[in-house]
Structure formats: C-alpha cells, structure tokens
Design a protein around this motif. Structure first.
Motif, mmCIF file in Angstrom:
data_model
loop_
_atom_site.group_PDB
_atom_site.id
_atom_site.type_symbol
_atom_site.label_atom_id
_atom_site.label_comp_id
_atom_site.label_asym_id
_atom_site.label_seq_id
_atom_site.Cartn_x
_atom_site.Cartn_y
_atom_site.Cartn_z
ATOM 1 N N ASP A 402 40.227 7.493 62.751
ATOM 2 C CA ASP A 402 40.409 6.963 64.110
ATOM 3 C C ASP A 402 39.109 6.990 64.914
ATOM 4 O O ASP A 402 39.095 7.249 66.119
ATOM 5 C CB ASP A 402 41.493 7.752 64.867
ATOM 6 C CG ASP A 402 42.833 7.683 64.162
ATOM 7 O OD1 ASP A 402 43.073 6.675 63.473
ATOM 8 O OD2 ASP A 402 43.609 8.647 64.293
ATOM 9 N N GLY A 403 38.013 6.736 64.237
ATOM 10 C CA GLY A 403 36.728 6.688 64.936
ATOM 11 C C GLY A 403 36.154 8.028 65.307
ATOM 12 O O GLY A 403 35.083 8.088 65.926
ATOM 13 N N ASN A 404 36.815 9.108 64.967
ATOM 14 C CA ASN A 404 36.320 10.447 65.279
ATOM 15 C C ASN A 404 35.449 10.940 64.128
ATOM 16 O O ASN A 404 35.901 11.002 62.983
ATOM 17 C CB ASN A 404 37.483 11.409 65.503
ATOM 18 C CG ASN A 404 38.324 11.016 66.699
ATOM 19 O OD1 ASN A 404 37.804 10.528 67.699
ATOM 20 N ND2 ASN A 404 39.626 11.215 66.595
ATOM 21 N N GLN A 405 34.221 11.290 64.439
ATOM 22 C CA GLN A 405 33.297 11.765 63.419
ATOM 23 C C GLN A 405 33.641 13.193 63.005
ATOM 24 O O GLN A 405 34.120 13.993 63.806
ATOM 25 C CB GLN A 405 31.855 11.713 63.946
ATOM 26 C CG GLN A 405 31.388 10.313 64.314
ATOM 27 C CD GLN A 405 31.362 9.371 63.124
ATOM 28 O OE1 GLN A 405 31.171 9.805 61.988
ATOM 29 N NE2 GLN A 405 31.565 8.088 63.385
ATOM 30 N N VAL A 406 33.365 13.487 61.750
ATOM 31 C CA VAL A 406 33.615 14.832 61.231
ATOM 32 C C VAL A 406 32.496 15.755 61.717
ATOM 33 O O VAL A 406 31.315 15.431 61.564
ATOM 34 C CB VAL A 406 33.670 14.814 59.690
ATOM 35 C CG1 VAL A 406 33.944 16.203 59.143
ATOM 36 C CG2 VAL A 406 34.728 13.834 59.215
ATOM 37 N N PRO A 407 32.818 16.896 62.317
ATOM 38 C CA PRO A 407 31.758 17.816 62.760
ATOM 39 C C PRO A 407 30.906 18.291 61.584
ATOM 40 O O PRO A 407 31.382 18.431 60.453
ATOM 41 C CB PRO A 407 32.540 18.973 63.397
ATOM 42 C CG PRO A 407 33.877 18.412 63.726
ATOM 43 C CD PRO A 407 34.163 17.371 62.690
ATOM 44 N N GLU A 408 29.645 18.528 61.865
ATOM 45 C CA GLU A 408 28.723 18.951 60.808
ATOM 46 C C GLU A 408 29.098 20.310 60.238
ATOM 47 O O GLU A 408 28.951 20.553 59.040
ATOM 48 C CB GLU A 408 27.293 18.969 61.347
ATOM 49 C CG GLU A 408 26.773 17.596 61.726
ATOM 50 C CD GLU A 408 25.340 17.636 62.190
ATOM 51 O OE1 GLU A 408 24.785 18.770 62.257
ATOM 52 O OE2 GLU A 408 24.763 16.585 62.488
ATOM 53 N N SER A 409 29.577 21.197 61.097
ATOM 54 C CA SER A 409 29.975 22.517 60.605
ATOM 55 C C SER A 409 31.146 22.408 59.639
ATOM 56 O O SER A 409 31.210 23.141 58.640
ATOM 57 C CB SER A 409 30.336 23.423 61.782
ATOM 58 O OG SER A 409 31.398 22.854 62.539
ATOM 59 N N LEU A 410 32.077 21.486 59.914
ATOM 60 C CA LEU A 410 33.208 21.297 58.999
ATOM 61 C C LEU A 410 32.746 20.706 57.677
ATOM 62 O O LEU A 410 33.270 21.064 56.607
ATOM 63 C CB LEU A 410 34.249 20.388 59.650
ATOM 64 C CG LEU A 410 35.523 20.132 58.833
ATOM 65 C CD1 LEU A 410 36.259 21.439 58.563
ATOM 66 C CD2 LEU A 410 36.432 19.148 59.553
ATOM 67 N N LYS A 411 31.767 19.825 57.714
ATOM 68 C CA LYS A 411 31.214 19.283 56.470
ATOM 69 C C LYS A 411 30.635 20.404 55.605
ATOM 70 O O LYS A 411 30.840 20.435 54.388
ATOM 71 C CB LYS A 411 30.131 18.251 56.779
ATOM 72 C CG LYS A 411 30.641 16.962 57.393
ATOM 73 C CD LYS A 411 29.492 15.993 57.631
ATOM 74 C CE LYS A 411 29.992 14.693 58.240
ATOM 75 N NZ LYS A 411 28.887 13.732 58.480
ATOM 76 N N GLN A 412 29.929 21.307 56.234
ATOM 77 C CA GLN A 412 29.359 22.420 55.481
ATOM 78 C C GLN A 412 30.450 23.303 54.884
ATOM 79 O O GLN A 412 30.357 23.697 53.708
ATOM 80 C CB GLN A 412 28.450 23.245 56.390
ATOM 81 C CG GLN A 412 27.234 22.500 56.907
ATOM 82 C CD GLN A 412 26.347 23.380 57.762
ATOM 83 O OE1 GLN A 412 26.400 24.602 57.688
ATOM 84 N NE2 GLN A 412 25.514 22.775 58.579
ATOM 85 N N GLU A 413 31.476 23.615 55.669
ATOM 86 C CA GLU A 413 32.535 24.501 55.179
ATOM 87 C C GLU A 413 33.307 23.864 54.036
ATOM 88 O O GLU A 413 33.608 24.536 53.037
ATOM 89 C CB GLU A 413 33.471 24.850 56.334
ATOM 90 C CG GLU A 413 32.821 25.705 57.414
ATOM 91 C CD GLU A 413 33.747 25.950 58.579
ATOM 92 O OE1 GLU A 413 34.948 25.652 58.446
ATOM 93 O OE2 GLU A 413 33.281 26.438 59.634
ATOM 94 N N VAL A 414 33.636 22.580 54.148
ATOM 95 C CA VAL A 414 34.376 21.900 53.079
ATOM 96 C C VAL A 414 33.522 21.816 51.824
ATOM 97 O O VAL A 414 34.005 22.047 50.704
ATOM 98 C CB VAL A 414 34.811 20.500 53.556
ATOM 99 C CG1 VAL A 414 35.419 19.708 52.402
ATOM 100 C CG2 VAL A 414 35.816 20.610 54.692
ATOM 101 N N LEU A 451 27.719 4.853 53.564
ATOM 102 C CA LEU A 451 27.373 3.435 53.511
ATOM 103 C C LEU A 451 27.181 2.889 54.921
ATOM 104 O O LEU A 451 27.896 3.260 55.844
ATOM 105 C CB LEU A 451 28.463 2.657 52.790
ATOM 106 C CG LEU A 451 28.622 2.978 51.293
ATOM 107 C CD1 LEU A 451 29.821 2.240 50.744
ATOM 108 C CD2 LEU A 451 27.371 2.605 50.531
ATOM 109 N N PRO A 452 26.202 1.983 55.116
ATOM 110 C CA PRO A 452 25.966 1.449 56.469
ATOM 111 C C PRO A 452 27.164 0.734 57.045
ATOM 112 O O PRO A 452 27.361 0.714 58.256
ATOM 113 C CB PRO A 452 24.789 0.490 56.250
ATOM 114 C CG PRO A 452 24.135 0.949 54.989
ATOM 115 C CD PRO A 452 25.233 1.504 54.134
ATOM 116 N N SER A 453 27.995 0.130 56.202
ATOM 117 C CA SER A 453 29.147 -0.615 56.702
ATOM 118 C C SER A 453 30.362 0.257 56.958
ATOM 119 O O SER A 453 31.366 -0.202 57.479
ATOM 120 C CB SER A 453 29.524 -1.710 55.703
ATOM 121 O OG SER A 453 29.815 -1.153 54.433
ATOM 122 N N SER A 454 30.305 1.548 56.560
ATOM 123 C CA SER A 454 31.450 2.427 56.756
ATOM 124 C C SER A 454 31.458 2.971 58.168
ATOM 125 O O SER A 454 30.496 2.853 58.922
ATOM 126 C CB SER A 454 31.414 3.581 55.741
ATOM 127 O OG SER A 454 30.291 4.398 55.965
#
Length: 1099
Positions: A402-414, A451-454
């Motif tokens: 829904d257009g909400n970006q994933v937080p960077e801290s969550l990316k690291q934890e996952v 990807l740039p289009s994502s």
C-alpha cells in the motif's frame, strides 16, 4: 493632581486582585512560541531570548506573584533546553511563599532545577522541615513529593526522622506519600532501612488500601535487589493475596512472589495452585497476564517435569484468548507471554493447536511492534518440512504494501532471522542449496537492489546497505567454503551476474568485497552451466563446454579491466565497460584490496585454461600465446592505477603483484609488444564497429516504432483486457536486458569451434589477419615458468577449510615471545661497514651477470651475431635492475640455466604432465556432481557434503563469556539507581560494619587501628612539649621586653613601624632550646601604641 498620581508598582498591585495584569502569562508565552515557530527558526530564537530577558527583569521585582509567574515560565522554557539554575535562590523564595499556588510553582521548579548544591540544599532542608510540620496536609504532601525527587545522601540523613513521623499521620494521603518518599531515602541512606524496617512492615496492616498498595510497591522494588530480607514475611503476603479483591493489589503481590520464588523454590508448592486458580477464575486480562508472568519468570516451570508441562499448556490456552481480539495491545502482551513460555517449551509451538498459526499471523501483522516481536520465536516454527514456507513468509515482509516503505531496521531484522534459520545446526534444515541461493538473491533484490519500476524504490541508507551487504556476502562466503558441491551454482547464478552489474557497484560496493573473494578463490569451479546440467548430461572432456567456460572467465576479466577501450572510443555516455571505469574511481579500499587479489587469481585461471585446452606438448600456438600476453598486459595496465594509492594496503598489494606480473610479461614478450598492440587495436576496432551497428539498429527501431503505432492503436482494446499488474510485471523483466549483455552475446556468437575442438580467435572476422596469426600452425611457444607453475602455486598449494569462530583466541601465546626487545637496534656506528658489505654484494652481482653473459654467448653462438647482440644488451640492462632474480650459488652452467628457466621451461613433459594431472582431478570431481535430473515438482532434500569447522582446543569455549568480557553495561538515564541496596544486610547493627562490606567490596580505607592509636599518642605528647616550650619563651620574651622598653624614648615607640627593620634589641635567641634548634632566631616586633609602649606579642 500630583498628589493623586500613584506609582506604577502600586497600580499593578491594586489591579492584580481583579485579574488585571500587564506581565505575560504562561499561556501568552506558549502562544508566542507557536506563532513564531511557524515563521522561521531565527524568529523563534529571538522571541525566546526576549522572553528569558523579561523573566529576568520580573525576578528582580518585590512582588511575589510576578516572581512566581516568571519562575513558571522559566520552568516551561527549561523543557526547551534552557538552563534555569541561575535563579535557584528566587525559586527557593517562591517555595517559601504562604500561598499554596505560588508554593506549588516553587516546588515544581525545584524538582526540575535543584541539583547537588550544598549551600542551596542547606536552605532547602529548613524549608522541607517547615513544610512537613505544617498544619495543611496539602503542603505536607507537596513537601514529600519534592523530597522524593531531589533527595541526596546528606539531605536524607537530615530529613529522615521528619518523614518517618508522617507514617502515622491521620490522613491516608500523607501516609501513602510518606512511605513512597521513604523508598527514595532508603536508596540514598541504606542505614535508614535497617532502623525503620519494622515500621515499613507495619504499614501492611494499615486500614487504607492505598497505603497497603504503596507499601507493597516499596517492598517489591527493594526485593528486586535483595529479596532475602522478605522471606520471613511470606505468610503475611499470602494472606493479603487471599483476602483482597483489589486486582492492582494482587498484581503487586504477584510481582513480589516473582522475585521471592527465585531465592525460595519451596514456596512454589504453596502458591502455584492459588495462582492457577486465580488465573482461571478472573476475567481481567491484566491479571491473567501477571499470573502467567509470575509462573514463568518466577522459575516455577521446569522442562523435565510433567506437571509443569501441563501447567504450561494451561497458560498457553489462556494466552490464546488474547489473540482472538482485535486489540493490538492485548496481542502484544499475549505475544510476550507466549514467547516466555515457548522459550522453556519450544516443542509446544507444534504440539499445541493454533500456536503456529498465531505466530504466523503475528509475523504478517501490520503493526511493526508485533511483527518485530514475533521474529524472536519464528525460528521455533522451522522444521525440515516447512522451512520453505517460513522463509517465504519472511521474504514477503520485505515487500512494501500500500505504498508504505519497509523500515530499514525491519529489513535488517528479517534478513538476520532468515540467515539464522538457514544456518541453524550447520545448514541441516536446508532441503536444497540451490533454493537457498535463490533466497539470498531475493534478499539482495528486495533490500539492496530493488527494480526501478517496482514500488520499493526508496534509497537505503549507506550504513544499512553496508550492514546487509556484509552479512549476505559473508553467508555466500560460508556456503562456498563449507559446501563444495554448490560453488559452481554460486558462481554461475550470483557472482558472475553481480560482478557484471553496475548497479551493485553503485549502491552497495561492500557486497562485492565477498563476491570478489569467492570469484578469485573458486574461479576454477566455473565449469559448465549448472542450469543446463539439470536436464542435459554433460560428457566428460566436452570441448565446447570447456571453451565456453573459458569465454566466461574472459568476459569477466574484460568487464573489470577494459576501461581503456572507452577512452580509445571517446565514449562519455553509454560506456561499454562502465564497471571498469567505476572501479578506478572507487574509494572503498576494503573492496580494492580484495579486487587486486581476485584479478590475479582470475588471470591465473585463464592461463591454466589456455594451457589445458590449447597446449600441445606443453607449448601454446603463437596466437594463443599472444592472447595470454595481451591479458597480462591489460592486467598490468589496470593495476598501475593503484601504484600510488593513498591506502597503504592497496598500494602494497598492487606494487607486489605489479613487480611479479611485469617480470612475467617481460619473460613472455622480451619487451616486444608489437603483437599485443596489434591485438589491442583489433579489439578497439571491433568495439567501434559494434557501436556503429548499435546506433544503426536504434535508428531502424525508431522507424519501425512509427510503423507499429497503427498496429498498437488497433490492439489497445486487447491490451486493456490484460490485467495491469501482469503488464507491469512483463515490462519489468523485459527491461532487464542491458547493452553489456548484447555485447557479450555478440562476442559469443563470433566464437567458432574448429573440428579439432580448438577455439579460433574471437576477434578474427576473416582469414586475412595480421602477420602474427599467420604463424599459428608453424610456431609454438612455451609459457614462462612464472605463469605456468609459480603463479598457480601461490593459490593451490593448500586446501582452504572453514575455521570455527574465535579459534584464533584459543591459540596459546608462546612462552618465549618477546615483543619488547627491538629486532634491530639503531647502531649508527656500523653504517660504514654495511655500506662496504652492500658494495661487495653488488660487485658480486655484477660478476655473476658477467659470467651469465659469457656462458650465454657460448651457448647461442650458432644463432647469429644479431641475436647474440640483443641478448647481451638485455643482460646489460638487467645488471642495474634490483628486481631481477638471479641465483648466487652454483657453477657457471647452473647460473645460465637458472636465468634461462625464467623464460622457457626445458622440462616440458614433466611440467605439463603434473599440471594436467592436477586439472584432471579437479575436472573429474566436478563431473561427478553433474547428473541427469528431471525438473522436480517439489523441493527434495539433496545429499551434500558440508565441511565441519576446524577448531583448536582451548579455554575460551563459551562464546557468551567472551561477549560479557567485551561489553560493558550502559546505565539507563531513566532508571532509578538502586545499587546502594545490593547485598544489603538487615542483621548488621552498625553503620561501620555495613560500610565495610558495602556492595561486596572492601572498605575504601584500610586502616591499622593499633598503629593509628600509637601515632596519635605520640603526636599528642609532642604537642604538649611544644606548648610548654611556647609558654617558657613567652615568659622570657616578656621580661626582656620590659627591660628594653625602659631605655627607649616615648617618641620612638609612638612613631610608625613603616620601614622599620629589626634591630639587635628585637632579636632574641632562646638559649634553652636544644642544640639542633640553636639557630632559630625570633624577631620581636613592637606593638603600635599611641602613648606608651607595651610588651610585644609573638606573632
């Protein structure tokens, strides 16, 4: 009329009772801050400066109401970071006001401003005592609140008795505040707890529930530090639990039981049934949670006990009710309780119905707090059967919704959780390592390279990108090291594509540090395409496959080093080798250090493949020999860019390899670069023609697009019927083909294989080529020993095995290791001797070179005068070359042969046999892993060999101990410091004994009392003797002064003493002093008098 004029202060004083004031109030200040903050930061700063200056002016008035309002505004501004300690005495003046509203403002400011200032706290202590003895219970409560906040060790000693008296106050409001204030006094003055412990326990029988609750709060906090002192009062606490119906009071008792059960395990049998019954009977969610929390954190569950397992299942069933609601707070609380239970009984995540589904739902929950908390136990979900599904769920969390970006801290934890799940038990749960490689690629694409289009196109921070790239790259390195059978897949599926992808170098160059290492270390594993080998059986010794593998290595090599092609073509946009140009300007020295080593290893692999595929009797055709020389020349030119690098390690590695490679190039070409220049010009011409062809294709594509517009308009209705997301998905993957891929496909298309399986020159367009290709079948050359044997020996002498973490720490330090003694002392006196030695060695070197010249002229006399003259000139040049290696031992024939062996290897058969045998073993091992397989419909677990980590026996086996030693606890600024109550001994009767064992440490002063008493007795005896001597001296001086004063005139005694120097009459020597003190001279100064002289007094 003048008599009716009043002063301004009198006017203001008369108007204030009617609510009329001309000073700015707190609301005016807040409105001004809001209005000026909308304009600019400079406007807000100037407004605040003016407001503070107004407060300073208001504090100088005598009106207490104005002062109180100024203090209130300063208290508000203190939250913005402004210091208000300069007005502490004005605050104290407002605290002493008789009006409660003003007094409350003063106490509020004191709580914010008062620190450990001794002078101020003395006055504050008197004010506290005065307010505590007030008849107004509201003022007493205000004073108790201030004491609890600004209490200090000295203040706690002075105010302790006054607060204790308030424990028996008639108002429950005061008794409750007094018991809470006593806790803060206990922290600063632990002796008060020993003296008033029984007074605290008595408050448990208070008639007011709020006082009992406050008492339990104090007992709970003290029990966290020292629960042993409350063990004897367990029956009292248990009776309160059974009698009361106040849930908050029950919660405090449960927290108290949680601390006491850790030191008294026997209480479990008594209280556990009551707690379970209370948990099942109540409907309050908070009380259910506290019951479960008391059972789990109170160490009342044991994994070995069957009864405890049933209790844990009962707790989980109660927890599951929390997740049936839509309240996120209840979900979070229930998740915390579930995590605590599953840490003791992890098997319940699959045995108890619904637990796995609840954890999965929490992972997918939109609330980030619940999502992150559920990651702590998601590894309990993993088995060999469902690891694919669990990892898939975790990967979905990296996709924005829904257009909400994933937080960077969550990316690291996952990312960390996926790596931990996969590497658990040495990768025992991985069903297929090719699937795991695809998972790691998805992590890179979803976090680092979207990807740039994502929709996930937000730029990731540099620190987060480096962290993720480092962890993923290290995981690829571990896989390549531990699982030999998967190395080819890693190279084909990940390394080759990433090394040739410019976006990787732009966004996260740290990832290439590990990728370059894998490429250099296992470049020989790049044999055959594992994607094709799944369906097609590759025959052993297939020449087409071998040449294709060599072509891939050459493509990677050219991608990294061909930066001069773009310069020769004058390309500034649409570069053919953008990666090579970016590597030259790369500032990441850690990547460059690994790149230099990897390029040399890649070149060594290319040389080995040329020797394996094209050599005949140990010799290469002249065209292949020139191609190897061309590759070597490009590598030397590329490494020259870091010859003067600012980083020492990069410069050292570049220079070390440059010297070796230059010697190898000189041995190959004999400083004749005509063939290399011809190949270089041919390569430039090829790419120039390719650029022209690509431009023509672009023009033709534009013309064709105009013709296709009509067809596109006709098919719009058909396209509209296709879902939008499918069209975006197709466009996304259609745009992945880059210009570099087109170049590579064109190059591969130009590679032809002859009937005998030998590759033709990839740059040859027809048979009419330069003269150095015409000798392909007529002349062959042998590679120098430096390239055929010495260079591979640097990397293939020993097998690289995985090493366990912290193994290096276990290596014992040698007993004879001396790091203090210098290796070479700075003896400057021996400089002349060293110079003579170096000159003699240099002369010997010249003599050896002359001998080589003589022997070489004898051996090559039949080849003609021209060749002899060229070689003699070359040897003359080598005499002054410090990097030229020659043998200093042996006879003349051996020396000549040693020089010759650097250029040509005489033992062709033996060297080629050993090298071919080595390569055949590696090829046979690789071919054993290639089997004919059908594409499986379901992931099946492959049987692979996973190497175990090598370790060394030592003392540091526990990794947690190392972490404890390395890390230090950080003090929480928001947490109350209760360290004074650690190891508090309630039975100790004296403060001295308590201080001597305070916090389990020795007392601050180690004093020998006997010696101290002896020293004090001697000091007192000496003091008495000195007093007696002083009295005797006074008597003698007074008698001598009386005799001298009679002989002096009155005029002299009344004169001023300014500029007066002592005379002989003023100097008195005490003859009764000991011999050592005979030199002590006392100067007597006459006292100033107006009329007559008096006896002088010794100063």
């Amino acid at each position: 009329m003048a008599s009716f004029q009043l002063q301004n202060s009198e006017v203001l004083a008369r108007l204030k009772p009617f609510g009329i004031s001309f000073e700015k109030s707190l609301s005016d200040l807040i409105k001004g801050i809001r209005s000026h903050s909308k304009e600019s930061p400079e406007s807000l700063s100037s407004f605040l400066d003016v407001a503070i200056q107004e407060c300073k002016n208001e504090l100088t008035t005598t009106d207490l109401e104005t002062k109180a309002m100024a203090v209130l505004k300063l208290s508000y501004l203190e939250m913005y970071g402004f210091d208000m300690s300069w007005c502490n005495f004005q605050i104290l003046e407002v605290m002493s006001s008789s009006k409660f509203q003003q007094k409350r403002i003063g106490y509020l400011a004191a709580i914010q401003s008062f620190k450990n200032e001794q002078d101020l706290l003395i006055l504050t202590t008197n004010q506290f005592k005065k307010d505590l003895n007030s008849h107004n219970h509201v003022e007493i409560g205000l004073a108790l609140s201030g004491i609890a906040t600004i209490v200090t060790p000295n203040l706690s000693k002075d105010i302790n008795d006054d607060v204790i008296m308030k424990l028996n106050h008639s108002k429950p409001y005061i008794r409750k505040k007094a018991i809470l204030a006593m806790y803060k006094i206990f922290l600063q003055f632990p002796e008060s707890l020993r003296a008033n412990f029984n007074r605290i326990i008595e408050k448990l029988d208070d008639t007011d529930v709020s006082v009992v609750s406050a008492t339990l709060n104090v007992i709970c906090e003290i029990s966290k530090k020292n629960p042993n002192i409350f063990i004897n009062y367990l029956p009292k606490f248990f009776s309160i639990l059974e009698e009361t119906k106040n849930n908050w009071l029950i919660i405090r008792i449960l927290k108290l039981f949680q601390s006491l059960s850790k030191v008294e395990p026997r209480m479990k049998k008594k209280i556990l049934p009551t707690i379970i019954d209370l948990m099942l009977r109540t409907q309050a969610s908070s009380l259910i949670y506290e019951c479960i929390n008391c059972i789990v954190n109170g160490q009342m569950l044991s994994p070995e006990s069957f009864k405890d397992k049933e209790t844990a299942k009962l707790c989980i069933k109660q927890i599951m009710e929390f997740f049936k609601t839509k309240d996120s707070n209840l979900k979070f609380v229930g998740l915390i309780a579930l995590i605590n239970v599953l840490k003791i009984f992890p098997i319940f995540i699959h045995q108890v119905e619904g637990v796995a589904e609840v954890v999965t739902d929490c992972i997918n929950d939109p609330d980030l707090i619940i999502k992150r908390k559920s990651l702590e136990i998601c590894h309990f979900l993993v088995t060999e059967d469902n690891i694919v599904e669990v990892v898939k769920i975790l990967l979905v969390q990296l996709i924005p919704t829904d257009g909400n970006q994933v937080p960077e801290s969550l990316k690291q934890e996952v990312m960390l959780k996926i790596l931990a799940i996969a590497s658990q038990d040495n990768y025992s749960n991985i069903p297929n390592f090719k699937w795991y490689i695809a998972v790691l690629k998805d992590i890179i694409n979803l976090t680092l390279l979207p990807l740039p289009s994502s929709s996930n196109t937000s730029a990731i921070s540099y620190a987060t990108a480096n962290f993720i790239a480092g962890e993923v790259g290290q995981e690829f390195k571990n896989l390549a090291t531990k699982v030999p059978s998967i190395r080819a897949d890693i190279l084909h599926r990940v390394i080759v594509d990433s090394v040739k992808n410019p976006r990787v170098l732009e966004i996260c160059p740290t990832l290439l540090k590990d990728f370059y290492w894998i490429m250099g270390e296992y470049i020989d594993e790049l044999k055959g395409d594992p994607v094709d080998s799944e369906n097609n059986e590759i025959e052993e010794g297939d020449s087409n496959t071998s040449i294709a593998d060599l072509g891939k290595k050459v493509q990677i090599f050219n991608t990294l080093v061909n930066h001069k092609i773009d310069k020769s073509l004058n390309l500034s946009v649409n570069l053919r080798f953008p990666i090579s140009n970016k590597l030259i300007n790369l500032n990441d020295h850690d990547v460059l250090m690994v790149l230099i080593q990897a390029l040399v290893k890649l070149f060594s692999g290319i040389v080995s493949d040329y020797s394996e595929y094209y050599s005949k009797n140990g010799a290469l055709p002249i065209d292949k020999y020139n191609e190897v020389a061309h590759f070597l020349y490009k590598l030397v030119e590329f490494l020259n860019n870091w010859e003067n690098s600012v980083n020492y390690e990069v410069q050292e590695r570049a220079l070390s390899w440059l010297e070796f490679l230059k010697l190898s190039l000189e041995a190959m070409t004999d400083n004749d670069y005509s063939a290399i220049k011809a190949l270089e010009s041919d390569e430039i011409e090829f790419y120039r023609n390719f650029v022209d062809d690509s431009n023509e294709n672009e023009d033709s594509d534009i013309d064709e697009s105009d013709d296709e517009e009509v067809e596109d308009s006709e098919s719009e209705d058909e396209v509209d019927s296709v879902p939008e997301n499918i069209r975006e998905h197709d466009e996304e993957y259609d745009s992945l083909e880059s210009s570099s891929d087109e170049v590579e496909s064109e190059v591969l298309a130009r590679v032809n294989v002859s009937d005998n399986g030998i590759e033709e020159n990839p740059f040859a367009t027809n048979e009419e080529e330069p003269t150095f290709f015409s000798e392909t079948n007529s002349k062959e050359l042998v590679l120098p020993v430096l390239l055929s044997h010495v260079l591979p020996s640097f990397f293939k002498s020993y097998q690289l095995n995985p090493i366990a973490k912290n193994s290096q720490r276990k290596i014992a330090v040698p007993l004879d290791l001396d790091l203090d003694t210098p290796i070479n002392s700075n003896n400057y006196s021996s400089l002349d001797e060293t110079e003579e030695e170096t000159e003699s060695e240099y002369n010997l070197f010249l003599a050896d070179q002359l001998e080589i010249i003589q022997t070489s002229t004898e051996n090559i006399s039949n080849e003609g005068d021209t060749s002899v003259r060229k070689k003699q000139e070359r040897l003359e040049r080598l005499k002054d070359d410090p990097y030229y290696l020659t043998s200093t031992n042996g006879d003349k024939k051996g020396k000549g042969r040693g020089r010759k062996s650097l250029l040509i290897d005489d033992s062709k058969d033996s060297s080629v046999d050993t090298f071919s045998e080595r390569t055949s073993i590696s090829s046979s091992l690789n071919n054993q892993t290639i089997k004919k397989k059908k594409k499986p419909l379901k992931i099946k677990k492959d049987k692979v060999v996973i190497l175990a980590e090598e370790t060394i026996g030592g003392d540091f086996d526990n990794e947690e101990e190392l972490k404890v030693k390395a890390t230090t606890k950080k003090r929480n600024a928001l947490k109350i410091d209760s360290s004074n109550l650690d190891n508090f001994d309630l039975e100790s009767s004296s403060l001295a004994e308590d201080d001597s064992t305070f916090n389990g440490k020795d007392f601050e002063y180690n004093i020998d009392l006997e010696e101290l008493r002896k020293n004090l007795a001697e000091a007192s005896k000496k003091a008495k003797e000195k007093e007696e001597k002083k009295k005797k001296m006074k008597k003698k001086l007074s008698s001598s002064k009386e005799s001298t004063s009679k002989t002096k005139s009155k005029t002299k005694t009344e004169s001023s003493d300014v500029g007066h120097f002592p005379t002989a009459d003023d100097i008195v020597v005490d003859s009764n002093l000991p011999e050592s003190d005979n030199k002590v001279v006392t100067v007597v100064k006459s006292k100033k008098t107006k009329k007559k002289a008096k006896a002088a007094i010794i100063e």
